[in-house]
Design an enzyme around this catalytic site. Structure first.
Site: not given
Ligand code: PEP
Length: 250
Positions: A9-11, A95, A97, A167, A173, A212, A233-234
């Site tokens: 997920n590049w956000k 998600h 967010e 999640e 994040g 993470s 994500g990251g």
């Molecule tokens: C996400 O945004 O779905 C996520 C899991 O982010 P991160 O891996 O950065 O925690």
């Protein structure tokens, strides 16, 4: 037998230049990933470019969201048929967010899940608890409520063609990953809940973990019996790190 799925997920990140480099790097390393499914979820405006870049590879594309409506006066939204037309096969819905920053309710998420299925996209339904909910001992209640909103609208059979991503919000994040045991406990709860409604669907259901995940912790997480890959994500923003996670799912 479930096939693990790793989705990036590049956000709200990237530029034309950076996504060309990122997809180039992932493609170059895909020979080292033979089993696991791999998907990327770019910002919507980059989807056509990414579709051209991944052509001929087995990298799938997902959207980061989808409108619950198919057309009409919904400024700023993108419909399932549009996403489908530009090469998406997955759509992330719910998600954390979107839930926390844009006020998407359980019912709205369920409607978006339905829109994805109606338009031939596989929803990746995100569920997960806040830190205070975990500390208050209501993780299963929260995750159960988020799942029920979708089950009540679409029925259990809809999950034959869907993915769930557990999640925990406190792990997204933040660099704080749930321990493999903490994650497994919730994944087992989710599969058990689905199994009470349809054992075959539950057995085949891909349940990703997200929060993470990185190249160092992925293998242990993905080694748990009910964890079928990850929503990343990251760590999905760099080809090498993302590939290491894909390899851990292989
Ligand atoms: C996400 O945004 O779905 C996520 C899991 O982010 P991160 O891996 O950065 O925690």
């Amino acid at each position: 037998m479930r096939t693990k799925l790793v989705a990036g997920n590049w956000k709200l990140n990237g530029s034309l230049d950076s996504i060309r480099g990122l997809i180039g790097g992932i493609k170059a390393g895909m020979d080292s990933v033979s089993q696991a499914g791999v998907a990327v979820c770019p910002p919507a405006i980059f989807i056509p470019e990414v579709a051209a870049l991944v052509e001929g590879s087995r990298i799938a594309i997902g959207s980061q969201n989808i409108c619950e409506q198919d057309s009409g006066a919904y400024t700023g939204e993108i419909s399932g048929s549009m996403l489908n037309e530009f090469g998406c096969s997955y759509a992330i819905v719910g998600h954390s967010e979107r839930r926390s920053l844009y006020g998407e309710s359980d019912d709205m998420v369920a409607a978006r899940f339905a829109a994805a299925r109606r338009n031939g996209l596989k929803p990746i339904l995100c569920v997960g608890e806040l830190l205070e909910e975990r500390e208050g001992g209501i993780t299963e209640q929260v995750v159960g409520r988020q799942l029920d909103a979708v089950i009540n609208l679409e029925g259990i059979d809809a999950f034959a063609d869907a993915v769930i991503a557990y999640e925990p919000v406190w792990a997204i994040g933040t660099g704080k990953t749930a321990s493999p045991e903490q994650a497994q406990e919730v994944h087992r709860f989710i599969r058990g809940k689905m199994s009470a409604l349809n054992a075959t669907i539950a057995e085949n259901l891909v349940i990703q973990y997200g929060g993470s995940v990185n190249g160092s912790n992925a293998k242990e997480l993905f080694g748990m019996p009910d964890i079928d890959g990850g929503l990343i994500g990251g760590a999905a923003l760099q080809a090498e790190g993302f590939l290491a996670i894909c390899q851990a799912a292989d």
